[in-house]
Design a protein around this motif. Structure first.
Motif, PDB file in Angstrom:
ATOM      1  N   ILE A   8      -9.835  -6.220  -5.277  1.00 43.30           N
ATOM      2  CA  ILE A   8     -10.154  -4.982  -4.553  1.00 43.30           C
ATOM      3  C   ILE A   8      -9.016  -4.637  -3.599  1.00 43.30           C
ATOM      4  O   ILE A   8      -8.636  -3.463  -3.457  1.00 43.30           O
ATOM      5  CB  ILE A   8     -11.480  -5.150  -3.781  1.00 43.30           C
ATOM      6  CG1 ILE A   8     -12.631  -5.262  -4.780  1.00 43.30           C
ATOM      7  CG2 ILE A   8     -11.717  -3.988  -2.815  1.00 43.30           C
ATOM      8  CD1 ILE A   8     -13.953  -5.627  -4.162  1.00 43.30           C
ATOM      9  N   THR A   9      -8.438  -5.655  -2.961  1.00 42.55           N
ATOM     10  CA  THR A   9      -7.284  -5.439  -2.087  1.00 42.55           C
ATOM     11  C   THR A   9      -6.140  -4.774  -2.856  1.00 42.55           C
ATOM     12  O   THR A   9      -5.490  -3.855  -2.356  1.00 42.55           O
ATOM     13  CB  THR A   9      -6.798  -6.779  -1.503  1.00 42.55           C
ATOM     14  OG1 THR A   9      -7.874  -7.409  -0.817  1.00 42.55           O
ATOM     15  CG2 THR A   9      -5.642  -6.572  -0.548  1.00 42.55           C
ATOM     16  N   ILE A  10      -5.914  -5.251  -4.058  1.00 46.93           N
ATOM     17  CA  ILE A  10      -4.816  -4.725  -4.880  1.00 46.93           C
ATOM     18  C   ILE A  10      -5.135  -3.332  -5.405  1.00 46.93           C
ATOM     19  O   ILE A  10      -4.326  -2.393  -5.315  1.00 46.93           O
ATOM     20  CB  ILE A  10      -4.515  -5.678  -6.062  1.00 46.93           C
ATOM     21  CG1 ILE A  10      -4.046  -7.047  -5.543  1.00 46.93           C
ATOM     22  CG2 ILE A  10      -3.479  -5.059  -6.997  1.00 46.93           C
ATOM     23  CD1 ILE A  10      -2.754  -7.036  -4.778  1.00 46.93           C
ATOM     24  N   PHE A  11      -6.342  -3.165  -5.943  1.00 46.58           N
ATOM     25  CA  PHE A  11      -6.646  -1.945  -6.689  1.00 46.58           C
ATOM     26  C   PHE A  11      -7.151  -0.791  -5.820  1.00 46.58           C
ATOM     27  O   PHE A  11      -7.202   0.339  -6.293  1.00 46.58           O
ATOM     28  CB  PHE A  11      -7.645  -2.246  -7.808  1.00 46.58           C
ATOM     29  CG  PHE A  11      -7.022  -2.893  -8.999  1.00 46.58           C
ATOM     30  CD1 PHE A  11      -6.386  -2.127  -9.965  1.00 46.58           C
ATOM     31  CD2 PHE A  11      -7.043  -4.274  -9.154  1.00 46.58           C
ATOM     32  CE1 PHE A  11      -5.799  -2.712 -11.073  1.00 46.58           C
ATOM     33  CE2 PHE A  11      -6.454  -4.874 -10.257  1.00 46.58           C
ATOM     34  CZ  PHE A  11      -5.825  -4.099 -11.210  1.00 46.58           C
ATOM     35  N   LYS A  12      -7.521  -1.061  -4.564  1.00 41.78           N
ATOM     36  CA  LYS A  12      -7.971   0.042  -3.714  1.00 41.78           C
ATOM     37  C   LYS A  12      -6.838   1.039  -3.495  1.00 41.78           C
ATOM     38  O   LYS A  12      -7.048   2.264  -3.542  1.00 41.78           O
ATOM     39  CB  LYS A  12      -8.471  -0.479  -2.367  1.00 41.78           C
ATOM     40  CG  LYS A  12      -9.082   0.607  -1.462  1.00 41.78           C
ATOM     41  CD  LYS A  12     -10.311   1.248  -2.094  1.00 41.78           C
ATOM     42  CE  LYS A  12     -10.921   2.319  -1.226  1.00 41.78           C
ATOM     43  NZ  LYS A  12     -12.098   2.964  -1.836  1.00 41.78           N
ATOM     44  N   ALA A  13      -5.638   0.540  -3.265  1.00 41.14           N
ATOM     45  CA  ALA A  13      -4.479   1.423  -3.081  1.00 41.14           C
ATOM     46  C   ALA A  13      -4.200   2.219  -4.355  1.00 41.14           C
ATOM     47  O   ALA A  13      -3.868   3.408  -4.307  1.00 41.14           O
ATOM     48  CB  ALA A  13      -3.249   0.604  -2.687  1.00 41.14           C
ATOM     49  N   ILE A  14      -4.349   1.568  -5.501  1.00 40.17           N
ATOM     50  CA  ILE A  14      -4.089   2.238  -6.785  1.00 40.17           C
ATOM     51  C   ILE A  14      -5.143   3.311  -7.044  1.00 40.17           C
ATOM     52  O   ILE A  14      -4.821   4.443  -7.427  1.00 40.17           O
ATOM     53  CB  ILE A  14      -4.069   1.205  -7.933  1.00 40.17           C
ATOM     54  CG1 ILE A  14      -2.953   0.183  -7.704  1.00 40.17           C
ATOM     55  CG2 ILE A  14      -3.913   1.900  -9.286  1.00 40.17           C
ATOM     56  CD1 ILE A  14      -2.963  -0.972  -8.682  1.00 40.17           C
TER      57      ILE A  14
ATOM     58  N   PHE B 167       0.836  -1.197   0.000  1.00 38.85           N
ATOM     59  CA  PHE B 167       0.000   0.000   0.000  1.00 38.85           C
ATOM     60  C   PHE B 167       0.878   1.257   0.000  1.00 38.85           C
ATOM     61  O   PHE B 167       0.686   2.173  -0.804  1.00 38.85           O
ATOM     62  CB  PHE B 167      -0.889  -0.029   1.245  1.00 38.85           C
ATOM     63  CG  PHE B 167      -1.948   1.040   1.305  1.00 38.85           C
ATOM     64  CD1 PHE B 167      -3.264   0.751   0.989  1.00 38.85           C
ATOM     65  CD2 PHE B 167      -1.636   2.328   1.703  1.00 38.85           C
ATOM     66  CE1 PHE B 167      -4.258   1.726   1.063  1.00 38.85           C
ATOM     67  CE2 PHE B 167      -2.612   3.309   1.782  1.00 38.85           C
ATOM     68  CZ  PHE B 167      -3.926   3.010   1.461  1.00 38.85           C
ATOM     69  N   THR B 168       1.864   1.295   0.893  1.00 36.00           N
ATOM     70  CA  THR B 168       2.719   2.473   1.029  1.00 36.00           C
ATOM     71  C   THR B 168       3.603   2.665  -0.192  1.00 36.00           C
ATOM     72  O   THR B 168       3.747   3.786  -0.701  1.00 36.00           O
ATOM     73  CB  THR B 168       3.583   2.352   2.299  1.00 36.00           C
ATOM     74  OG1 THR B 168       2.726   2.116   3.431  1.00 36.00           O
ATOM     75  CG2 THR B 168       4.393   3.612   2.536  1.00 36.00           C
ATOM     76  N   LYS B 169       4.217   1.590  -0.648  1.00 34.99           N
ATOM     77  CA  LYS B 169       5.110   1.700  -1.809  1.00 34.99           C
ATOM     78  C   LYS B 169       4.329   2.085  -3.070  1.00 34.99           C
ATOM     79  O   LYS B 169       4.808   2.880  -3.886  1.00 34.99           O
ATOM     80  CB  LYS B 169       5.862   0.379  -2.031  1.00 34.99           C
ATOM     81  CG  LYS B 169       6.930   0.106  -0.978  1.00 34.99           C
ATOM     82  CD  LYS B 169       7.733  -1.131  -1.309  1.00 34.99           C
ATOM     83  CE  LYS B 169       8.840  -1.353  -0.291  1.00 34.99           C
ATOM     84  NZ  LYS B 169       9.877  -0.301  -0.337  1.00 34.99           N
ATOM     85  N   MET B 170       3.136   1.533  -3.232  1.00 39.94           N
ATOM     86  CA  MET B 170       2.306   1.877  -4.388  1.00 39.94           C
ATOM     87  C   MET B 170       1.909   3.353  -4.335  1.00 39.94           C
ATOM     88  O   MET B 170       1.877   4.039  -5.362  1.00 39.94           O
ATOM     89  CB  MET B 170       1.068   0.980  -4.420  1.00 39.94           C
ATOM     90  CG  MET B 170       0.150   1.213  -5.620  1.00 39.94           C
ATOM     91  SD  MET B 170       0.988   0.953  -7.221  1.00 39.94           S
ATOM     92  CE  MET B 170       1.224  -0.826  -7.169  1.00 39.94           C
ATOM     93  N   TYR B 171       1.612   3.837  -3.140  1.00 43.21           N
ATOM     94  CA  TYR B 171       1.239   5.242  -2.964  1.00 43.21           C
ATOM     95  C   TYR B 171       2.337   6.159  -3.506  1.00 43.21           C
ATOM     96  O   TYR B 171       2.068   7.055  -4.328  1.00 43.21           O
ATOM     97  CB  TYR B 171       0.996   5.504  -1.479  1.00 43.21           C
ATOM     98  CG  TYR B 171       0.701   6.945  -1.130  1.00 43.21           C
ATOM     99  CD1 TYR B 171      -0.596   7.446  -1.203  1.00 43.21           C
ATOM    100  CD2 TYR B 171       1.713   7.804  -0.712  1.00 43.21           C
ATOM    101  CE1 TYR B 171      -0.873   8.765  -0.871  1.00 43.21           C
ATOM    102  CE2 TYR B 171       1.445   9.123  -0.386  1.00 43.21           C
ATOM    103  CZ  TYR B 171       0.159   9.594  -0.464  1.00 43.21           C
ATOM    104  OH  TYR B 171      -0.098  10.905  -0.144  1.00 43.21           O
ATOM    105  N   PHE B 172       3.558   5.948  -3.075  1.00 47.17           N
ATOM    106  CA  PHE B 172       4.643   6.836  -3.505  1.00 47.17           C
ATOM    107  C   PHE B 172       5.034   6.605  -4.964  1.00 47.17           C
ATOM    108  O   PHE B 172       5.429   7.540  -5.660  1.00 47.17           O
ATOM    109  CB  PHE B 172       5.857   6.663  -2.588  1.00 47.17           C
ATOM    110  CG  PHE B 172       5.644   7.245  -1.217  1.00 47.17           C
ATOM    111  CD1 PHE B 172       5.555   8.619  -1.036  1.00 47.17           C
ATOM    112  CD2 PHE B 172       5.491   6.428  -0.110  1.00 47.17           C
ATOM    113  CE1 PHE B 172       5.332   9.168   0.225  1.00 47.17           C
ATOM    114  CE2 PHE B 172       5.273   6.958   1.150  1.00 47.17           C
ATOM    115  CZ  PHE B 172       5.193   8.331   1.317  1.00 47.17           C
TER     116      PHE B 172
END
Length: 594
Positions: free
Chosen positions: A331-337, A251-256
């Motif tokens: 949904i777990t994967i794409f919610k962060a995206i 989640f954090t790495k995808m965010y940045f």
């Protein structure tokens, strides 16, 4: 402020100083701040739901399944507001509050009060995949900050009242007063003493009562426990803790990573266009990504995964449980995206609630996998859904106690306290070892604006370089003779160090009085020795705007110097002396710990 209003305010302040003690006034203010923050949270929630209900009733968008274009419309409205009204980029809510507490004495602008009330409902109401908690906390904190400034409240108490506002907002949204207090302590690194505990408690109570007053017994999660903790499920809760830890890191790495990608687009219009299209595509394939996602969580808690998933292009296959598991994992994967894309495209919102959505999906997936492997194991899917939320909160935000008490209060009891502790602690410890900073704190750490429970680091974070720069040093030119230096600088200076500057005020070197002491009284050398022959490089440089106070302290420690030059934009700015730095540190420490 009009003269008449100012006159009445002055009278009130005089009356207050005479009749109300500071402690009592802080308690009164904490109640007021909690009420106003709760009111902000209720307003945000209702305004957002109003927008959503209007769009759902719209024939064009509901019957023709055109809802996936709504995020682009919402982002466009936010863009127009920011460009023509706010006129500044929207900052991340919680990070900007921490920065304010660290570097601005808790001061927030009046715009910070109403901007979240406009931009967040437009973003979330039109389908942006973010939450309302961050904007509610930001608006409530801005109200608290401006009230504190109006009533001449000191910096330390102002910071406490800002934390009270966050507690009031969270307590109002989740109706969980204990978790709200703990959030303020964990995220804003507040010292939990009796001086801070009572105002936080009063603000939290005020916030939750405000929610009950306006919303009645309406709650976000209509759920009651049917199964408690069973010892045999312990290994599975450990597994869930590991899973939520890896999900938190992702989640954090995808965010940045996504924010970095969007930095390629220089124009906000291109960011909006690319982000809006990307979110629309994700919504078309995965409708539960629309908006905050509380409906999705509630459906999972009810055990109705088909309702949670909604209409998707894969409806023909959802009779197969493994297809359902795959969709929930998606949904777990794409919610962060989807969440980060909403931010990067210019939307406003928070990360707390998307974290809960992602955790609920992951917890439900883990439970469904365990129940359908055919190995004879059976666990409660609703319990895993709840505990998955706690694991993500603990890992993403580094707030394990907030996660534990929030879910405990949502469930109305402590039957799941042990599994909550297991999952949240594993997720937090694993994530903390993998990443020192969270989404809230990573950028702040780079600029030395990070608050910490470590008092030394906290005090250094509160200090500013400009407060300790000294500029009463006589500069010399490299082409000056020794005689010129003695008459024009040394004789007129009270300092024993002299910066050597060229015509552009760039630092060429330094001269210490000890360097010239042996030549000072030999007049024959006055015209034969020049500054450039005597100067030498300083043991270290301090770079204004780049070095944090922690780095400044380390440079003094490593170099052993008593004075170090400060360079600003490539030019000499002044010196910092170790004695003044330590004096400023001691004063700040005394003020902070009083």
């Amino acid at each position: 402020m009009p003269k008449k209003s100012k006159k009445y305010l002055t009278r009130f302040l005089k009356w207050r100083y005479k009749n109300i003690s500071n402690k009592t006034f802080v308690h009164i203010m904490s109640l007021v701040v909690g009420f106003l923050a709760g009111l902000v949270a209720v307003t945000l929630k209702n305004f957002t739901y109003f927008i959503e209900s209007l769009l759902k009733m719209g024939v064009v968008f509901s019957e023709n399944q055109l809802y996936f274009i709504l995020p682009t419309i919402g982002l466009t409205l936010v863009y127009l507001y920011v460009k023509f009204v706010h006129k500044k980029p929207i900052q991340h809510a919680v990070s900007s509050i921490i920065f304010s507490l660290s570097k601005k004495g808790g001061l927030l602008t009046v715009k910070d009060i109403y901007t979240p009330l406009i931009t967040a409902p437009l973003t979330v109401g039109f389908g942006g995949s973010v939450g309302l908690l961050g904007p509610a906390v930001k608006s409530g904190s801005a109200i608290s900050s401006n009230l504190s400034r109006l009533f001449h409240i000191d910096t330390k108490t102002r910071s406490l009242l800002v934390a009270c506002a966050s507690a009031g907002a969270i307590s109002s949204i989740f109706q969980s007063p204990i978790a709200a207090i703990i959030f303020a302590v964990e995220v804003f690194t507040l010292d939990l003493t009796m001086l801070s505990m009572l105002p936080l408690l009063l603000a939290s109570i005020s916030g939750v009562l405000t929610s009950y007053f306006f919303l009645g017994n309406e709650v976000l999660f209509s759920f009651s426990l049917t199964e408690g903790f069973q010892l045999k499920d312990t290994p599975f809760y450990v597994l869930l803790g590991v899973g939520t830890a890896f999900a938190s890191i992702y989640f954090t790495k995808m965010y940045f990573a996504i924010l970095t990608f969007f930095k390629r687009f220089k124009s906000p219009k291109y960011k909006l266009l690319v982000g809006g299209i990307a979110i629309g595509i994700m919504l078309y394939a995965i409708p539960p990504l629309y908006g905050e996602g509380f409906g999705f969580i509630n459906s999972l808690l009810e055990g109705n995964h088909l309702k949670a998933l909604g209409k998707t292009p894969f409806d023909a296959y959802v009779s197969n449980i493994w297809v359902v598991i795959a969709l929930l994992f998606g949904i777990t994967i794409f919610k962060a995206i989807a969440m980060t894309t909403t931010f990067a495209a210019g939307g406003a919102g928070g990360i707390f609630i998307p974290t809960m959505v992602m955790g609920s999906a992951l917890g439900n997936v883990v439970a469904k996998v365990i129940n359908n492997l055919g190995l004879g194991f059976s666990v409660s899917e609703s319990n895993f859904t709840l505990i998955g939320m706690a694991g993500l909160i603990a890992g993403v935000i580094h707030a394990p106690l907030t996660a534990i008490f929030l879910i405990a209060e949502i469930t109305g009891g402590y039957e799941l306290f042990v599994p909550l502790m297991i999952t949240a602690s594993i997720s937090y410890l694993t994530t903390k070892n993998a990443m020192d900073y969270t989404i809230y704190t990573k950028e702040l750490a780079k600029i030395g604006a990070l608050l910490s429970h470590n008092k030394d680091q906290m005090v250094l974070g509160l200090m500013e370089i400009e407060d300790v720069i000294e500029k009463n040093f006589k500069a010399v030119h490299p082409d000056m003779s020794l005689g010129e230096m003695l008459h024009e600088s040394v004789s007129k200076s009270k300092r024993n160090i002299f910066p050597v500057l060229d015509n552009d005020k760039k630092l060429m070197g330094i001269i210490v009085l000890d360097d010239i002491r042996q030549f000072m009284f030999d007049r024959e050398l006055y015209d034969t020795i020049y500054v450039k022959n005597l100067m030498h490089a300083p043991p270290e440089h301090i770079f204004y705007g780049k070095d944090t106070m922690k780095q400044v302290m380390k440079k003094f420690q490593d170099s052993g110097a008593w004075n170090l030059p400060v360079i600003k934009d490539g030019k000499y700015e002044g010196f910092i002396s170790k004695s003044k730095l330590l004096t400023a540190y001691r004063r700040k420490l005394i003020n902070y710990t009083q």
